[in-house]
Scaffold this active site. Structure first.
Site, mmCIF file in Angstrom:
data_model
loop_
_atom_site.group_PDB
_atom_site.id
_atom_site.type_symbol
_atom_site.label_atom_id
_atom_site.label_comp_id
_atom_site.label_asym_id
_atom_site.label_seq_id
_atom_site.Cartn_x
_atom_site.Cartn_y
_atom_site.Cartn_z
ATOM 1 C CB SER A 251 -0.919 -0.015 1.225
ATOM 2 O OG SER A 251 -1.662 1.153 1.312
ATOM 3 C CB CYS A 252 0.862 4.180 0.050
ATOM 4 S SG CYS A 252 -0.884 4.107 0.407
ATOM 5 C CG ASP A 253 5.354 3.411 -3.571
ATOM 6 O OD1 ASP A 253 6.428 2.980 -3.119
ATOM 7 O OD2 ASP A 253 4.495 2.691 -4.109
#
Length: 368
Positions: free
Chosen positions: A5-7
């Protein structure tokens, strides 16, 4: 659920063009989750006896809160990313490590993003807000609607002048002041460069047997399962994001950041059970006479989404086209089986319709 999940990215001068700080984030969430872009004006709170209701718990209110624009999963109070009227931007990441994840309801990392933006006019003050709240209320609770998904958090906090990485494990934390370019992903990444820390963070690691007290203290080595020597040689999104930032170092613009967020081979533009449901890029000029510009997609798949600008100006009206019509604060796991309401806002629906038209045309052309 798999921990993906996510950067989040930041580039500071002289890595950027035009003496600007450039901030960017992909919010990677469950594929069917709707993310809204919503504005909240500044406010004065005279009745401090009235508690503030966050996603799960109530906390003390403060006398004044700043205007914010947020990109958030439509079922909760907090935000995945956002900015405030003073040019502070924050994005968070899910992280896992040696410390067991607390499922007790406390502040979500997304609540902490919004609280930091509402209560701080610089990046370091936002860091102070988050760690103070972490100490007082803790972090924990279900982070997905209708699914069991819990994690601790890391944060990238930026303003016109500087940026900080804040990484947490339970109530313990370490912070690193950014130099040049920096990114965070779903892993702890602060090693021996620690500029601020929880006062008992090292003693706790030593007590748990994660650090012998003799070698140089390495936050990631102590609090995660990761071998820090291999952190930059793997195929992880963190490693790929680092390479993309450094590839453009010295020439980074907001367009560069959008290209990085749209990059598919690196996995930064995610697809599958988890996908990039919304994206954000901000331009934060060092010159305070220039406005900060914040771009949001408000829709999934950044390669086929338009980044739309937002600027803090007087008398802003609510962003109706990106506000979910069925937003509420019902507990997402209260009813079983849980049926997710239709939270699609007008922009999301138009985006879906446009993609269906494009997909059908492609199919027809392939048949021919």
């Amino acid at each position: 659920m798999e921990p993906y999940s996510c950067d989040t990215f930041v580039a500071l001068p002289p890595a950027t063009v035009g003496n600007r700080v450039i901030f960017g984030k992909n919010s990677d969430r469950l594929f069917d989750e709707v993310q809204e872009v919503i504005y909240f004006p500044a406010a004065v709170h005279n009745d401090l006896q009235k508690r503030l209701k966050c996603t799960y718990i109530e906390i003390d209110q403060v006398p004044e809160t700043y205007a914010v624009v947020l990109s958030r999963p439509a079922w909760l109070w907090g935000a995945e990313m956002g900015a405030n009227e003073h040019g502070v931007c924050i994005g968070n990441e899910a992280v896992w490590g040696r410390e067991d994840i607390s499922k007790e309801e406390a502040l979500l990392g997304m609540d902490l993003v919004r609280l930091g933006l509402e209560r701080a006019d610089t990046a370091e003050k936002a860091l102070d807000v988050i760690v103070d709240l972490l100490e007082k209320y803790g972090q924990g609770g279900n982070c997905a609607e209708g699914e069991e998904f819990s994690y601790y958090n890391s944060f990238l906090i930026a303003d016109r002048n500087e940026a900080w990485i804040l990484e947490t494990s339970g109530k313990y934390w370490a912070a690193e002041k950014v130099q040049g370019v920096r990114n965070i992903s779903n892993q702890l990444s602060i090693t021996t460069k620690i500029d601020r820390e929880h006062p008992n963070m090292r003693n706790y690691a030593k007590h748990k047997g994660w650090w012998d007290g003799k070698e140089d203290f390495d936050f990631t080595a102590a609090y995660s399962y990761m071998n820090t020597a291999s952190m930059m040689t793997s195929s992880s999104r963190y490693c790929q994001g680092y390479k993309l930032l450094n590839k453009h170092k010295g020439n980074i613009t907001f367009e560069t950041m959008m290209e990085i967020l749209r990059d598919e081979p690196s996995g930064i533009n995610m697809k599958g059970e988890f996908l990039t449901t919304s994206s954000m890029v901000s331009i934060l000029p060092r010159d305070s006479s220039l406005a900060c510009i914040h771009f949001f997609t408000g829709t999934p798949h950044p390669e086929r989404s338009v980044f739309k600008p937002f600027i803090f100006v007087p008398n802003i009206s609510q962003l109706l086209d990106t506000k979910s019509p069925t937003f509420d604060l019902e507990r997402p796991m209260a009813k079983k089986p849980y049926v997710k309401p239709d939270r699609r806002h007008p922009l999301y629906q138009k985006h879906q319709q446009a993609w269906e038209v494009i997909s059908n045309r492609k199919k027809q052309n392939n048949v021919r």
